[in-house]
Design a protein around this motif. Sequence first.
Motif, mmCIF file in Angstrom:
data_model
loop_
_atom_site.group_PDB
_atom_site.id
_atom_site.type_symbol
_atom_site.label_atom_id
_atom_site.label_comp_id
_atom_site.label_asym_id
_atom_site.label_seq_id
_atom_site.Cartn_x
_atom_site.Cartn_y
_atom_site.Cartn_z
ATOM 1 N N ARG A 189 -39.621 12.421 2.437
ATOM 2 C CA ARG A 189 -38.926 12.050 3.675
ATOM 3 C C ARG A 189 -37.638 11.273 3.399
ATOM 4 N N TYR A 190 -36.978 11.626 2.315
ATOM 5 C CA TYR A 190 -35.711 10.993 1.964
ATOM 6 C C TYR A 190 -34.518 11.684 2.623
ATOM 7 N N ILE A 191 -34.720 12.898 3.098
ATOM 8 C CA ILE A 191 -33.648 13.614 3.799
ATOM 9 C C ILE A 191 -34.213 14.184 5.099
ATOM 10 N N SER A 192 -33.425 14.083 6.150
ATOM 11 C CA SER A 192 -33.811 14.617 7.455
ATOM 12 C C SER A 192 -32.566 14.666 8.320
ATOM 13 N N GLY A 193 -32.636 15.419 9.386
ATOM 14 C CA GLY A 193 -31.513 15.477 10.308
ATOM 15 C C GLY A 193 -30.229 15.902 9.636
ATOM 16 N N ALA A 194 -29.155 15.134 9.856
ATOM 17 C CA ALA A 194 -27.838 15.478 9.333
ATOM 18 C C ALA A 194 -27.825 15.530 7.815
ATOM 19 N N SER A 195 -28.513 14.587 7.179
ATOM 20 C CA SER A 195 -28.511 14.566 5.719
ATOM 21 C C SER A 195 -29.182 15.815 5.154
ATOM 22 N N LEU A 196 -30.274 16.265 5.773
ATOM 23 C CA LEU A 196 -30.966 17.467 5.305
ATOM 24 C C LEU A 196 -30.077 18.693 5.431
ATOM 25 N N TRP A 197 -29.455 18.870 6.591
ATOM 26 C CA TRP A 197 -28.620 20.052 6.791
ATOM 27 C C TRP A 197 -27.408 20.054 5.872
ATOM 28 N N PHE A 198 -26.846 18.885 5.641
ATOM 29 C CA PHE A 198 -25.709 18.838 4.716
ATOM 30 C C PHE A 198 -26.159 19.169 3.300
ATOM 31 N N VAL A 199 -27.286 18.618 2.888
ATOM 32 C CA VAL A 199 -27.800 18.824 1.533
ATOM 33 C C VAL A 199 -27.987 20.303 1.225
ATOM 34 N N PHE B 281 -18.206 17.786 -6.056
ATOM 35 C CA PHE B 281 -19.387 17.991 -5.197
ATOM 36 C C PHE B 281 -20.587 17.115 -5.566
ATOM 37 N N PRO B 282 -20.858 16.801 -6.864
ATOM 38 C CA PRO B 282 -22.035 15.947 -7.121
ATOM 39 C C PRO B 282 -21.928 14.574 -6.466
ATOM 40 N N PHE B 283 -20.714 13.995 -6.441
ATOM 41 C CA PHE B 283 -20.537 12.666 -5.852
ATOM 42 C C PHE B 283 -20.732 12.699 -4.341
ATOM 43 N N ILE B 284 -20.187 13.719 -3.687
ATOM 44 C CA ILE B 284 -20.336 13.825 -2.235
ATOM 45 C C ILE B 284 -21.798 14.049 -1.872
ATOM 46 N N TRP B 285 -22.452 14.941 -2.573
ATOM 47 C CA TRP B 285 -23.861 15.263 -2.304
ATOM 48 C C TRP B 285 -24.743 14.034 -2.514
ATOM 49 N N VAL B 286 -24.518 13.332 -3.631
ATOM 50 C CA VAL B 286 -25.304 12.125 -3.927
ATOM 51 C C VAL B 286 -25.027 11.040 -2.892
ATOM 52 N N TYR B 287 -23.776 10.885 -2.481
ATOM 53 C CA TYR B 287 -23.420 9.865 -1.492
ATOM 54 C C TYR B 287 -24.197 10.047 -0.193
ATOM 55 N N VAL B 288 -24.219 11.276 0.319
ATOM 56 C CA VAL B 288 -24.905 11.541 1.590
ATOM 57 C C VAL B 288 -26.395 11.221 1.482
ATOM 58 N N ILE B 289 -27.004 11.613 0.382
ATOM 59 C CA ILE B 289 -28.448 11.403 0.225
ATOM 60 C C ILE B 289 -28.774 9.939 -0.030
ATOM 61 N N ILE B 290 -28.072 9.317 -0.954
ATOM 62 C CA ILE B 290 -28.443 7.970 -1.380
ATOM 63 C C ILE B 290 -28.171 6.946 -0.281
ATOM 64 N N LEU B 291 -27.144 7.151 0.526
ATOM 65 C CA LEU B 291 -26.894 6.259 1.650
ATOM 66 C C LEU B 291 -28.050 6.352 2.649
ATOM 67 N N ASN B 292 -28.504 7.559 2.911
ATOM 68 C CA ASN B 292 -29.633 7.754 3.819
ATOM 69 C C ASN B 292 -30.893 7.077 3.281
ATOM 70 N N ILE B 293 -31.163 7.237 1.988
ATOM 71 C CA ILE B 293 -32.364 6.656 1.387
ATOM 72 C C ILE B 293 -32.289 5.138 1.371
ATOM 73 N N ILE C 32 -11.878 20.247 4.793
ATOM 74 C CA ILE C 32 -11.509 19.473 5.987
ATOM 75 C C ILE C 32 -12.763 19.148 6.801
ATOM 76 N N PHE C 33 -13.613 20.147 7.007
ATOM 77 C CA PHE C 33 -14.844 19.918 7.774
ATOM 78 C C PHE C 33 -15.799 18.969 7.039
ATOM 79 N N VAL C 34 -15.875 19.098 5.718
ATOM 80 C CA VAL C 34 -16.721 18.195 4.928
ATOM 81 C C VAL C 34 -16.223 16.763 5.059
ATOM 82 N N THR C 35 -14.902 16.583 4.994
ATOM 83 C CA THR C 35 -14.324 15.240 5.113
ATOM 84 C C THR C 35 -14.585 14.649 6.490
ATOM 85 N N LEU C 36 -14.440 15.470 7.537
ATOM 86 C CA LEU C 36 -14.731 14.991 8.894
ATOM 87 C C LEU C 36 -16.204 14.597 9.024
ATOM 88 N N PHE C 37 -17.077 15.383 8.409
ATOM 89 C CA PHE C 37 -18.503 15.041 8.424
ATOM 90 C C PHE C 37 -18.732 13.706 7.717
#
Length: 364
Positions: free
Chosen positions: A122-132, A339-351, A289-294
């Motif tokens: 349950r470390y990813i859900s909602g927005a974080s899951l879909w982005f991941v 991409f590894p930094f962006i992906w890790v950022y989204v997940i680790i902030l959520n966790i 652009i869309f990734v940055t806005l997200f």
Amino acid sequence: MELQIPIYFFYLVYYLLFVILLFETKVINSTLMLYFCIFSVTPLMLNGFLFESNYMPDQHGYTSLVYDIRSFSYIGTGDPQVDFAAFIMSIFPLPFVSDVIGVSYINKFIFTIGVAWLYKKRYISGASLWFVILYPDVILYSSLALKDVLVMFFMLFGFIFLIRNNKVKSFMWLLPLYVIKFQNFLISMIFYVSYFIHLKLKKTNSIFGFYVLALAVVIITSYYFIDDINNARDGMLLLDGIAHSDIVQLSTGYKLVVDGVKGAFYFLLMPFIWDANGSFQIIQSVTNIFVTLFLIAYSIKYYKLDRKKTLFWLAFLLFSMALYGVVVSNPGTGSRYRFPFIWVYVIILNIDILLNGKQPNTKR
């Protein structure tokens, strides 16, 4: 090509059976199973279909090494970054791997196992899951025979154990980066140490003071490492075909910081749509652009929940973008490093905020 079709079919069926197993054992839900099934063909659709495998020639180096290690004919390349990553891939239990597609499926399995574990915990859900699962660069690089998926997960699990206050496991997960991606190891260790200092800061003024002090330290101590950054930068720019006489050296700590700020913005969005060369780069530019806005919306949402944690991980992301932004100018290389930094950022902030009891709506 005809001789390869049965092997490719085996890779695909083997992977689909594994996905079904994850679903039947209730590790993933039906939505994730459908996702994994739909994208199960990406290793087949990319190499040799959308582009030739030689478009990313590193794939052949890793594939040859994996084959040599498995056939006990390994003699090494002399490059520990490549050798160590290939050794890790070679021990993954996918039989009959002898080509780029096979090693690509190894990365597909690693990605699937990692995402399934994150979902189960349950470390990813909602927005974080879909982005991941839908982040285009992750879909691409998790379907190729490269080391970047390994780099991504070593960083992620290192930080997961860091925020769970298990310093030893955190360091052990980050340590392989020293061999396979030293610059990522360096960045990760800076924030490994900074995390514990940052936790002790209570007031907003203290937090901003910490970042001002960190910036001052970079400027003051830049004399000791600016030549190394210049050398790395020169090598990257020369490979991209830029004449040595056209390369402007970073001469002071102040210029390093200024170029870093500009570089972070450039690295996050590169290629700009007016610099795009061909339809693939135009799509990449629009996607960025869309990734940055997200990322902006995501960061604002989590800032309202926990300023301190959000600022820390945002500093991690921006520092990474700045450091790479001053040395990388090629859009393809930038995409692979970014991409590894962006992906890790989204997940680790959520966790991190989840473990602090401030997780927003987590409907799954």
